[in-house]
Design an enzyme around this catalytic site. Sequence first.
Site, PDB file in Angstrom:
ATOM      1  N   ASP A   1       0.579  38.680 -10.236  1.00 47.01           N
ATOM      2  CA  ASP A   1      -0.392  37.774  -9.623  1.00 47.01           C
ATOM      3  C   ASP A   1      -1.817  38.149 -10.008  1.00 47.01           C
ATOM      4  O   ASP A   1      -2.256  39.285  -9.799  1.00 47.01           O
ATOM      5  CB  ASP A   1      -0.239  37.822  -8.099  1.00 47.01           C
ATOM      6  CG  ASP A   1      -1.115  36.793  -7.403  1.00 47.01           C
ATOM      7  OD1 ASP A   1      -1.102  35.622  -7.824  1.00 47.01           O
ATOM      8  OD2 ASP A   1      -1.810  37.164  -6.446  1.00 47.01           O
TER       9      ASP A   1
ATOM     10  N   ARG B   1       0.814  -1.210   0.000  1.00 40.55           N
ATOM     11  CA  ARG B   1       0.000   0.000   0.000  1.00 40.55           C
ATOM     12  C   ARG B   1       0.852   1.267   0.000  1.00 40.55           C
ATOM     13  O   ARG B   1       0.547   2.235  -0.711  1.00 40.55           O
ATOM     14  CB  ARG B   1      -0.950  -0.017   1.207  1.00 40.55           C
ATOM     15  CG  ARG B   1      -1.822   1.218   1.382  1.00 40.55           C
ATOM     16  CD  ARG B   1      -2.439   1.731   0.093  1.00 40.55           C
ATOM     17  NE  ARG B   1      -3.159   0.719  -0.655  1.00 40.55           N
ATOM     18  CZ  ARG B   1      -3.482   0.823  -1.939  1.00 40.55           C
ATOM     19  NH1 ARG B   1      -3.103   1.891  -2.627  1.00 40.55           N
ATOM     20  NH2 ARG B   1      -4.147  -0.136  -2.531  1.00 40.55           N
TER      21      ARG B   1
ATOM     22  N   GLU C   1       6.118  39.827  -5.523  1.00 41.27           N
ATOM     23  CA  GLU C   1       4.785  39.682  -6.116  1.00 41.27           C
ATOM     24  C   GLU C   1       4.099  41.044  -6.175  1.00 41.27           C
ATOM     25  O   GLU C   1       4.134  41.804  -5.208  1.00 41.27           O
ATOM     26  CB  GLU C   1       3.948  38.710  -5.278  1.00 41.27           C
ATOM     27  CG  GLU C   1       2.493  38.607  -5.700  1.00 41.27           C
ATOM     28  CD  GLU C   1       1.658  37.885  -4.653  1.00 41.27           C
ATOM     29  OE1 GLU C   1       1.484  36.670  -4.798  1.00 41.27           O
ATOM     30  OE2 GLU C   1       1.190  38.552  -3.697  1.00 41.27           O
TER      31      GLU C   1
ATOM     32  N   LYS D   1       2.601  24.458  -2.721  1.00 40.07           N
ATOM     33  CA  LYS D   1       1.326  23.816  -2.372  1.00 40.07           C
ATOM     34  C   LYS D   1       1.457  22.307  -2.548  1.00 40.07           C
ATOM     35  O   LYS D   1       0.843  21.684  -3.414  1.00 40.07           O
ATOM     36  CB  LYS D   1       0.191  24.385  -3.228  1.00 40.07           C
ATOM     37  CG  LYS D   1      -0.045  25.866  -2.957  1.00 40.07           C
ATOM     38  CD  LYS D   1      -1.105  26.455  -3.876  1.00 40.07           C
ATOM     39  CE  LYS D   1      -1.287  27.945  -3.603  1.00 40.07           C
ATOM     40  NZ  LYS D   1      -2.256  28.580  -4.518  1.00 40.07           N
TER      41      LYS D   1
ATOM     42  N   LYS E   1       5.548  38.701  -0.832  1.00 40.37           N
ATOM     43  CA  LYS E   1       4.176  38.691  -1.334  1.00 40.37           C
ATOM     44  C   LYS E   1       3.408  39.870  -0.757  1.00 40.37           C
ATOM     45  O   LYS E   1       3.959  40.692  -0.020  1.00 40.37           O
ATOM     46  CB  LYS E   1       3.529  37.353  -1.015  1.00 40.37           C
ATOM     47  CG  LYS E   1       4.367  36.158  -1.488  1.00 40.37           C
ATOM     48  CD  LYS E   1       3.623  34.867  -1.482  1.00 40.37           C
ATOM     49  CE  LYS E   1       2.856  34.695  -2.767  1.00 40.37           C
ATOM     50  NZ  LYS E   1       2.259  33.347  -2.898  1.00 40.37           N
TER      51      LYS E   1
END
Length: 303
Positions: free
Chosen positions: A239, A116, A218, A151, A183
């Site tokens: 962005d 598995r 950004e 992510k 950012k």
Amino acid sequence: MNAVELVPSVHSSEIVLPTLPPAVVENILRNAFVEDAPYGDITSATLLPASAVATAWLVAREPGIFSGGDVFTAAMTMTDPAARVEQLVADGTAFSAGQRLMSVTGLARGVLTAERIALNLTQRMSAIATQTAEYVKTLEGTNARVTDTRKTTPGLRVLERYAVRCGGGHNHRFSLSDAVLAKDNHLAVLTGGDPAKLTAALQSVRAQLPHTVHFEVEVDRIEQIEPVLAAGVDTIMLDNFSNEELVVGVAMVNGRALVEASGNVNLSTIGAIAATGVDIISVGALTHSVRALDLGLDIAIEA
């Protein structure tokens, strides 16, 4: 149209896949086995003779791009160090439904205990490689490159980032320690919300950085581009810009920094985004929303 039709093979002499660090793979697998079999595999230990030997094949139930051969091998040899494992399809290579990808011969208890975990990881890695290959194919004829993002699944980033490379994509910064990426929230704190302070604040940051550290910022509005460029950044991320705004932004940058497009990127939009002239397109969907590819382990028990 499936990924195999789109990309007959992305594994070639032109693509150099990074090596998965064995110690990192081992650590991931040990954690996985602690989770899945903390006190051993009671089913296999109860049902199967200790001497039983099994030969099994990792078989594709659907087409895709393979990734994870070393991980499959390490999982099988962790439960049976004497197991013989053979990789039949190279990482980064297309396969068809029904094709055998790996083979293993070893103690049946070991094979079934590892089954598995080996499947979970190769299914996910191959899914990421397959989806990445579709994005890469869409960008043929442009100068843009597809990159992943942070992510990723906690604890599995090194595997998922490797899978992106197997699909012909590229990697963004690996962690928060690798590069400066300012950012919108960073900029809000840095400038106190005063856009007039943006250039000077970023220049102060630039002055603190070693020459080896990449500096990316950004922006979410066209009017931020010139103040950011004036600070001497290496990459500017546009962005959630519309395609029309991306064209304007690329023209404003005019080669003074790399231009990255981010936000609302999918297979139906990425071609038009690349046509705006951006250098990089980051795609969180490469890792955060893939469906595991259907791979199975077909097993035969020997006397």
